[in-house]
Motif scaffolding. Structure first.
Motif, mmCIF file in Angstrom:
data_model
loop_
_atom_site.group_PDB
_atom_site.id
_atom_site.type_symbol
_atom_site.label_atom_id
_atom_site.label_comp_id
_atom_site.label_asym_id
_atom_site.label_seq_id
_atom_site.Cartn_x
_atom_site.Cartn_y
_atom_site.Cartn_z
ATOM 1 N N VAL A 1 -18.880 -1.620 -4.024
ATOM 2 C CA VAL A 1 -18.042 -2.470 -3.178
ATOM 3 C C VAL A 1 -17.379 -3.509 -4.074
ATOM 4 N N SER A 2 -16.086 -3.746 -3.872
ATOM 5 C CA SER A 2 -15.360 -4.712 -4.703
ATOM 6 C C SER A 2 -14.400 -5.509 -3.837
ATOM 7 N N ASP A 3 -13.748 -6.482 -4.452
ATOM 8 C CA ASP A 3 -12.755 -7.276 -3.726
ATOM 9 C C ASP A 3 -11.608 -6.400 -3.231
ATOM 10 N N ASP A 4 -11.337 -5.308 -3.963
ATOM 11 C CA ASP A 4 -10.251 -4.419 -3.547
ATOM 12 C C ASP A 4 -10.576 -3.703 -2.244
ATOM 13 N N THR A 5 -11.869 -3.584 -1.917
ATOM 14 C CA THR A 5 -12.251 -2.980 -0.650
ATOM 15 C C THR A 5 -11.698 -3.791 0.509
ATOM 16 N N ASN A 6 -11.641 -5.115 0.342
ATOM 17 C CA ASN A 6 -11.065 -5.971 1.387
ATOM 18 C C ASN A 6 -9.573 -5.702 1.566
ATOM 19 N N VAL A 7 -8.887 -5.363 0.467
ATOM 20 C CA VAL A 7 -7.473 -5.000 0.561
ATOM 21 C C VAL A 7 -7.318 -3.760 1.426
ATOM 22 N N LEU A 8 -8.217 -2.793 1.239
ATOM 23 C CA LEU A 8 -8.153 -1.568 2.036
ATOM 24 C C LEU A 8 -8.459 -1.831 3.503
ATOM 25 N N ASN A 9 -9.341 -2.791 3.771
ATOM 26 C CA ASN A 9 -9.637 -3.149 5.168
ATOM 27 C C ASN A 9 -8.383 -3.585 5.897
ATOM 28 N N GLU A 10 -7.485 -4.258 5.193
ATOM 29 C CA GLU A 10 -6.228 -4.710 5.792
ATOM 30 C C GLU A 10 -5.189 -3.589 5.846
ATOM 31 N N MET A 11 -5.291 -2.629 4.910
ATOM 32 C CA MET A 11 -4.285 -1.583 4.790
ATOM 33 C C MET A 11 -4.559 -0.397 5.709
ATOM 34 N N ILE A 12 -5.843 -0.053 5.894
ATOM 35 C CA ILE A 12 -6.219 1.164 6.610
ATOM 36 C C ILE A 12 -6.798 0.809 7.967
ATOM 37 N N GLY A 13 -6.243 1.391 9.000
ATOM 38 C CA GLY A 13 -6.762 1.187 10.352
ATOM 39 C C GLY A 13 -7.551 2.387 10.830
ATOM 40 N N SER A 14 -8.156 2.253 12.003
ATOM 41 C CA SER A 14 -8.949 3.349 12.557
ATOM 42 C C SER A 14 -8.092 4.581 12.816
ATOM 43 N N GLY A 15 -6.824 4.367 13.175
ATOM 44 C CA GLY A 15 -5.928 5.492 13.390
ATOM 45 C C GLY A 15 -5.660 6.270 12.112
ATOM 46 N N ASP A 16 -5.588 5.551 10.991
ATOM 47 C CA ASP A 16 -5.380 6.208 9.702
ATOM 48 C C ASP A 16 -6.585 7.073 9.331
ATOM 49 N N LEU A 17 -7.775 6.569 9.606
ATOM 50 C CA LEU A 17 -8.986 7.337 9.313
ATOM 51 C C LEU A 17 -9.051 8.601 10.167
ATOM 52 N N LYS A 18 -8.651 8.480 11.438
ATOM 53 C CA LYS A 18 -8.623 9.656 12.304
ATOM 54 C C LYS A 18 -7.615 10.685 11.788
ATOM 55 N N GLU A 19 -6.486 10.185 11.306
ATOM 56 C CA GLU A 19 -5.467 11.086 10.760
ATOM 57 C C GLU A 19 -6.008 11.829 9.544
ATOM 58 N N LEU A 20 -6.709 11.116 8.668
ATOM 59 C CA LEU A 20 -7.315 11.755 7.505
ATOM 60 C C LEU A 20 -8.364 12.775 7.931
ATOM 61 N N GLU A 21 -9.153 12.416 8.927
ATOM 62 C CA GLU A 21 -10.229 13.288 9.382
ATOM 63 C C GLU A 21 -9.700 14.570 10.021
ATOM 64 N N PHE A 22 -8.671 14.453 10.854
ATOM 65 C CA PHE A 22 -8.213 15.609 11.627
ATOM 66 C C PHE A 22 -7.069 16.373 10.958
ATOM 67 N N ASN A 23 -6.190 15.674 10.230
ATOM 68 C CA ASN A 23 -5.063 16.347 9.578
ATOM 69 C C ASN A 23 -5.343 16.686 8.125
ATOM 70 N N GLY A 24 -6.361 16.038 7.554
ATOM 71 C CA GLY A 24 -6.699 16.299 6.155
ATOM 72 C C GLY A 24 -5.951 15.439 5.166
ATOM 73 N N PHE A 25 -5.008 14.617 5.649
ATOM 74 C CA PHE A 25 -4.290 13.721 4.741
ATOM 75 C C PHE A 25 -3.752 12.527 5.511
ATOM 76 N N VAL A 26 -3.475 11.458 4.785
ATOM 77 C CA VAL A 26 -2.862 10.286 5.373
ATOM 78 C C VAL A 26 -1.986 9.625 4.317
ATOM 79 N N VAL A 27 -0.819 9.123 4.741
ATOM 80 C CA VAL A 27 0.098 8.404 3.857
ATOM 81 C C VAL A 27 0.091 6.946 4.268
ATOM 82 N N LEU A 28 -0.144 6.067 3.306
ATOM 83 C CA LEU A 28 -0.290 4.640 3.587
ATOM 84 C C LEU A 28 0.732 3.835 2.794
ATOM 85 N N GLU A 29 1.272 2.815 3.432
ATOM 86 C CA GLU A 29 2.171 1.889 2.757
ATOM 87 C C GLU A 29 1.342 0.730 2.214
ATOM 88 N N SER A 30 1.348 0.564 0.905
ATOM 89 C CA SER A 30 0.609 -0.548 0.311
ATOM 90 C C SER A 30 1.591 -1.588 -0.212
#
Length: 339
Positions: A78-107
């Protein structure tokens, strides 16, 4: 004690042999066969630069790499960058990764032109794969390399993804026991390095996966940069589970500049990657600055040909690992064609 006597001869260049052909005998000795292979691996590029045929030496190098187990990675802290991901990735993004196999994120992790130039200067070596398969230039970056290039934040972001997914993604259940440093609760691990790749005009990477299954009588030529390692039908040759790519390209538009990452979401059941264009729909991902792509490493994908004359396409790739006590074994290499 491991020992090898290797005959070395000058290479023939453009079908013209040297006017005076000398043959040398090199004796390489080590405490054991593993150390012998390691030494031969270090000697091979040095002798190659002297225009000496190194095929006999490469045979020892191939034996060495074939004996190595897959890298299980290191603990995904766990690192400080994990907090950046908390702000970047939502539950909908995780579902997209889980069901579609990929997700595109704007950082907001934008790479400066200076950092991109610094990275490009490190990229001098081709992959060694067939030019009809892959034509980009690659290198592997440690954290120190990334800091020197001005890419410390990008390196940290990529290295934080495995920890985030361990804590937030509902991973597929596995019948195999995790291998250290992976655990049942946190099975995903990190590599020590990330790959940087540069594609210039007309360069591409054909359809592939991050690993392939193949028949036991097949083998690949030695290629120490390959990212789609080949294995026997007994299993895979690496523990790659998720592929994470951060793009570094300012003002990039794949419709104008080419270089899209083309991914085939429904390709898990396709045996041969080259069949994917005929059997699957695809999604093109624009490799623009700050775009982050995460996908299941089993999915077939390609890098479409770069058409821009003025710009090169830069990307950083990290392969998240899931080491398990399964049929995964080390890479398969041969010595390539002689001499």
């Amino acid at each position: 004690m491991g020992e090898a006597e290797i005959s070395l001869k000058p290479n023939i260049i453009n079908d013209v042999a040297p006017s005076k052909v000398l043959e040398y005998t090199l004796t390489v000795g080590a405490d054991n066969e593993e150390d012998l292979g390691f030494l031969c691996n270090k000697l091979s590029p040095l002798l190659d630069r002297e225009n000496l045929s190194v095929h006999p030496l490469r045979e020892k190098v191939a034996e060495y790499f074939n004996s190595l187990p897959p890298d299980p990675g290191c603990v995904a802290d766990v690192s400080d960058d994990t907090n950046v991901l908390n702000e970047m990735i939502g539950s909908g993004d995780l579902k997209e990764l889980e069901f579609n196999g990929f997700v595109v994120l704007e950082s907001e992790m934008m790479t400066t032109p200076l950092a991109a130039r610094n990275l490009s200067e490190l990229l001098v070596e081709k992959t060694g794969q067939s030019k009809s398969t892959r034509s980009d230039t690659v290198t592997f970056l440690t954290q120190e390399n990334a800091i020197d290039c001005g890419l410390a934040d990008q390196f940290g972001l990529l290295m934080s993804i495995a920890s985030y997914l361990n804590d937030n993604l509902e991973l597929e259940e596995s019948e195999f026991e995790p291998l250290s440093p992976g655990t049942a609760r946190r099975p995903l691990t990190n590599p020590l390095e990330i790959q940087a790749a540069e594609y210039k005009e007309d360069e591409f990477y054909t359809e592939h996966r991050e690993y392939e299954e193949m028949a036991t009588d097949q083998i690949v030529h030695m290629n120490l940069f390959s990212d789609n390692s080949l294995a026997s039908d007994a299993g895979r040759s690496n523990y790659r589970c998720y592929t994470c790519i951060l793009y570094l390209n300012e003002s990039w538009d794949f419709r104008r500049d080419g270089g899209a990452l083309r991914i085939y979401p429904d390709s898990l059941d396709i045996a041969k990657p080259r069949d994917a264009p005929m059997r699957c729909e695809y999604t093109d991902v624009n490799p623009k600055n700050g775009q982050l792509l995460i996908f299941d490493s089993r999915l077939i994908h390609s890098v479409e040909e770069v058409t821009s004359r003025e710009k090169s396409r830069l990307a950083l790739t990290l392969w998240i690992l899931r080491p398990e006590n399964s049929s995964v074994h080390g890479e398969i290499y041969d010595a390539g064609d002689g001499p």
